[in-house]
Design a protein around this motif. Structure first.
Motif, PDB file in Angstrom:
ATOM      1  N   ALA A 124      33.755  50.003  43.799  1.00 52.28           N
ATOM      2  CA  ALA A 124      33.463  48.770  44.530  1.00 52.28           C
ATOM      3  C   ALA A 124      34.425  47.635  44.206  1.00 52.28           C
ATOM      4  O   ALA A 124      34.759  46.833  45.077  1.00 52.28           O
ATOM      5  N   PHE A 125      34.870  47.528  42.968  1.00 53.86           N
ATOM      6  CA  PHE A 125      35.651  46.378  42.549  1.00 53.86           C
ATOM      7  C   PHE A 125      37.075  46.774  42.190  1.00 53.86           C
ATOM      8  O   PHE A 125      37.353  47.915  41.829  1.00 53.86           O
ATOM      9  N   ARG A 126      37.969  45.810  42.295  1.00 54.32           N
ATOM     10  CA  ARG A 126      39.374  45.985  41.961  1.00 54.32           C
ATOM     11  C   ARG A 126      39.809  44.859  41.022  1.00 54.32           C
ATOM     12  O   ARG A 126      39.165  43.812  40.946  1.00 54.32           O
ATOM     13  N   ALA A 127      40.926  45.064  40.358  1.00 56.14           N
ATOM     14  CA  ALA A 127      41.563  44.026  39.540  1.00 56.14           C
ATOM     15  C   ALA A 127      43.063  44.104  39.780  1.00 56.14           C
ATOM     16  O   ALA A 127      43.841  44.417  38.876  1.00 56.14           O
ATOM     17  N   PRO A 128      43.520  43.837  41.014  1.00 49.12           N
ATOM     18  CA  PRO A 128      44.929  44.040  41.358  1.00 49.12           C
ATOM     19  C   PRO A 128      45.853  43.071  40.628  1.00 49.12           C
ATOM     20  O   PRO A 128      45.495  41.922  40.360  1.00 49.12           O
ATOM     21  N   ALA A 129      47.051  43.551  40.346  1.00 44.22           N
ATOM     22  CA  ALA A 129      48.036  42.720  39.665  1.00 44.22           C
ATOM     23  C   ALA A 129      48.391  41.500  40.493  1.00 44.22           C
ATOM     24  O   ALA A 129      48.624  40.404  39.956  1.00 44.22           O
ATOM     25  N   TRP A 130      48.431  41.664  41.831  1.00 39.88           N
ATOM     26  CA  TRP A 130      48.789  40.522  42.676  1.00 39.88           C
ATOM     27  C   TRP A 130      47.710  39.442  42.698  1.00 39.88           C
ATOM     28  O   TRP A 130      47.957  38.321  43.153  1.00 39.88           O
ATOM     29  N   ASN A 131      46.522  39.754  42.172  1.00 45.34           N
ATOM     30  CA  ASN A 131      45.467  38.756  42.012  1.00 45.34           C
ATOM     31  C   ASN A 131      45.372  38.285  40.569  1.00 45.34           C
ATOM     32  O   ASN A 131      44.341  37.775  40.147  1.00 45.34           O
ATOM     33  N   GLY A 132      46.439  38.479  39.816  1.00 46.39           N
ATOM     34  CA  GLY A 132      46.450  38.057  38.426  1.00 46.39           C
ATOM     35  C   GLY A 132      45.556  38.888  37.539  1.00 46.39           C
ATOM     36  O   GLY A 132      45.168  38.451  36.456  1.00 46.39           O
ATOM     37  N   GLY A 133      45.200  40.110  37.993  1.00 50.24           N
ATOM     38  CA  GLY A 133      44.318  40.957  37.218  1.00 50.24           C
ATOM     39  C   GLY A 133      42.871  40.521  37.246  1.00 50.24           C
ATOM     40  O   GLY A 133      42.037  41.077  36.515  1.00 50.24           O
ATOM     41  N   ARG A 134      42.543  39.546  38.083  1.00 47.48           N
ATOM     42  CA  ARG A 134      41.158  39.070  38.173  1.00 47.48           C
ATOM     43  C   ARG A 134      40.314  40.042  38.996  1.00 47.48           C
ATOM     44  O   ARG A 134      40.754  40.543  40.027  1.00 47.48           O
ATOM     45  N   VAL A 135      39.087  40.272  38.539  1.00 46.73           N
ATOM     46  CA  VAL A 135      38.188  41.216  39.195  1.00 46.73           C
ATOM     47  C   VAL A 135      37.722  40.637  40.521  1.00 46.73           C
ATOM     48  O   VAL A 135      37.359  39.456  40.624  1.00 46.73           O
TER      49      VAL A 135
END
Length: 514
Positions: free
Chosen positions: A412-423
């Protein structure tokens, strides 16, 4: 004149202090807060007609309609900044019978508190919109209670603002009934009509509206500020997700502040009781506050009862995250803070001492929780979606392959690098112009809380079958999106070999299911 300007400027100052880093170009993506460039108005799930439980009804529909004229990034900024601004302005309006210093103190606590901080970081923006509407709703309902003539929109608009989601709709309805008193019928009827979108959608999903009882313990209100769970609730905190709690809530200063806050509220309760108009306001707000506190503590005090309800009664899952309903305490607390500050400063004869106490009362909530400022201490920043997302969207829109879109890896959740690693809740669930199947299971403290979407469960079974491609096609899946930077993407090689590439990028790959 200077005092009036200060009263008008203070809500703007607080909203800017919180939102400043979020107002630059891009999207703020944090946990459940997912805005996309354009949410397609034709998707069935936007209107609560998909297979998933309609938790985002009608908020998604409102966003989709507004996206026809307003881009997603601008709409999100208007929602976040506008909610905090209107919360402060509304609190000043609610407290207008108090002196300016007391007004400012009550309005500061209404905006600058753990509830706002935690719901902002976890991304519950419909709750923030509803929260901003609460003081305006109280003002209108007090007029109804007194039998005064009023323009109908003063009641309808704030009630409609609370009806963007099921939980916030319940908050608005409870507050309206409580404050209207004996004339509760008008508020209850309007609340029922305005909440019909999610009520009707809920009845349409009644078969899948039951929740996993394991979620009761996972979502139970948590202790904060060294004052236990009751202390956390009475200070408008206690959210289940410890990762979104401001770090300052773990300091001794938070404990001392809460004790001081309650003392001021106690003084305010005594002072308000001696004045008929203010006593009426307090009496009107107490029932709603009691309901909010009871729901917040239900998962702690009666977990077996709540577990049975969410497992057997459709829609009872709305009670799992009971801390959401602490919003019902906030208007009462704002009134008591204002009354208490006014009563205390009246005892001070020297002007310097009086203004010093007022300055402390106004600024202390900010001083003890500074990590709400500047985008929750830098936790909320605007980012841009990678160019590949728009390219993949175009490829999906142009594809003539029939069927829905499945997003993998199936979490369900991601922590993409392009989002600063934020969940963040996977944005792919809203980004693409096709019905999208995503996993709605939640993992809380290592425990899996089963989701409620039968389509997602069917997709999970298909992925575990001996021939997942054929099973996915049988389930009506026509396209598969793989997010290459997500955990688990490397484990999909066997499935990829049976699919046909439609779009290939560094971060996203789209496949057709043959």
């Amino acid at each position: 004149m200077g005092r009036r300007r200060l009263g008008r400027a203070w809500p703007w100052a607080m909203a800017l202090l919180i939102c400043a880093p979020m107002l630059v170009g891009g999207y703020v993506l944090s946990y459940d807060m997912v805005f996309v460039p354009r949410l397609d108005v034709g998707r069935a799930d936007v209107w609560g007609l998909g297979s998933a439980t309609p938790r985002a009804v009608p908020s998604d529909a409102v966003v989709a309609v507004l996206n026809l004229i307003v881009p997603g990034w601008l709409l999100q900024k208007a929602v976040l900044f506008g909610s905090l601004l209107l919360a402060g302005v509304g609190a000043m309006r609610l407290l207008e019978r108090f002196g300016l210093g007391a007004q400012l103190a009550g309005a500061t606590w209404f905006v600058w508190n753990p509830y706002v901080a935690e719901r902002l970081v976890i991304g519950h923006w419909p709750l923030l919109v509803a929260y901003a509407a609460l003081p305006w709703l109280v003002v209108a309902c007090l007029q109804v209670r007194a039998g005064e003539r009023m323009r109908w929109w003063r009641l309808v608009v704030p009630l409609a603002a609370t009806a963007l989601s099921p939980a916030s709709g319940m908050i608005g309805a409870v507050l309206a009934v409580s404050v209207c008193g004996r004339r509760w019928g008008r508020g209850a009827l309007l609340a029922l009509v305005l909440n019909l979108p999610w009520i009707v959608a809920g009845f349409a999903h009644s078969a899948s509206g039951r929740s996993d009882a394991a979620g009761v313990a996972a979502f139970a209100l948590q202790a904060e500020a060294g004052l236990g769970r009751l202390g956390a609730a009475l200070s408008l905190g206690g959210i289940w997700n410890a990762d979104v709690v401001p770090s300052s809530r773990g300091l001794a200063t938070a404990t001392v502040f809460c004790l001081l806050l309650w003392a001021v509220m106690a003084v305010g309760a005594v002072a308000a009781w001696r004045r008929p108009r203010r006593r009426t306001m307090v009496v009107a707000l107490v029932p709603a506050a009691a309901v909010g506190l009871a729901i917040a503590l239900l998962g702690t005090l009666a977990p077996d009862l709540l577990g049975w309800l969410v497992e057997n009664v459709p829609g009872a899952g709305l009670l799992r995250d009971g801390a959401r309903y602490l919003a019902l305490l906030a208007p009462l607390q704002a009134v008591l803070v204002a009354a208490g500050v006014e009563a205390l400063t009246r005892r001070l004869r020297e002007r310097v001492a009086r203004w010093s106490v007022l300055a402390v009362a106004v600024l202390l909530p900010i001083a003890v929780m500074p990590d709400l400022a500047w985008g929750a201490g830098g936790r909320l920043e605007a980012v841009s979606y990678p160019a590949e997302w728009e390219q993949a969207r175009a490829a999906i829109a142009d594809s003539d392959v029939a069927g829905d879109l499945l997003v993998l890896p199936f979490s369900a959740f991601r922590a993409p690098a392009w989002n600063g690693g934020r969940v963040v809740l996977d944005p792919a669930g809203r980004y693409f112009p096709r019905e999208t199947v995503v996993n709605d299971d939640l993992v809380v403290s290592g425990e899996v809380i089963a989701g409620e979407n039968p389509r997602a469960r069917a997709a999970a079974r298909a992925l575990d079958s001996p021939d997942p491609a054929a099973a996915l096609r049988a389930e009506g899946i026509g396209l598969v999106l793989v997010e290459e930077d997500a955990y688990g993407a490397d484990d999909l090689d066997s499935l990829r070999n049976s699919l046909t590439p439609v779009f290939t990028g560094d971060d996203l790959t789209v496949y057709a299911v043959p």
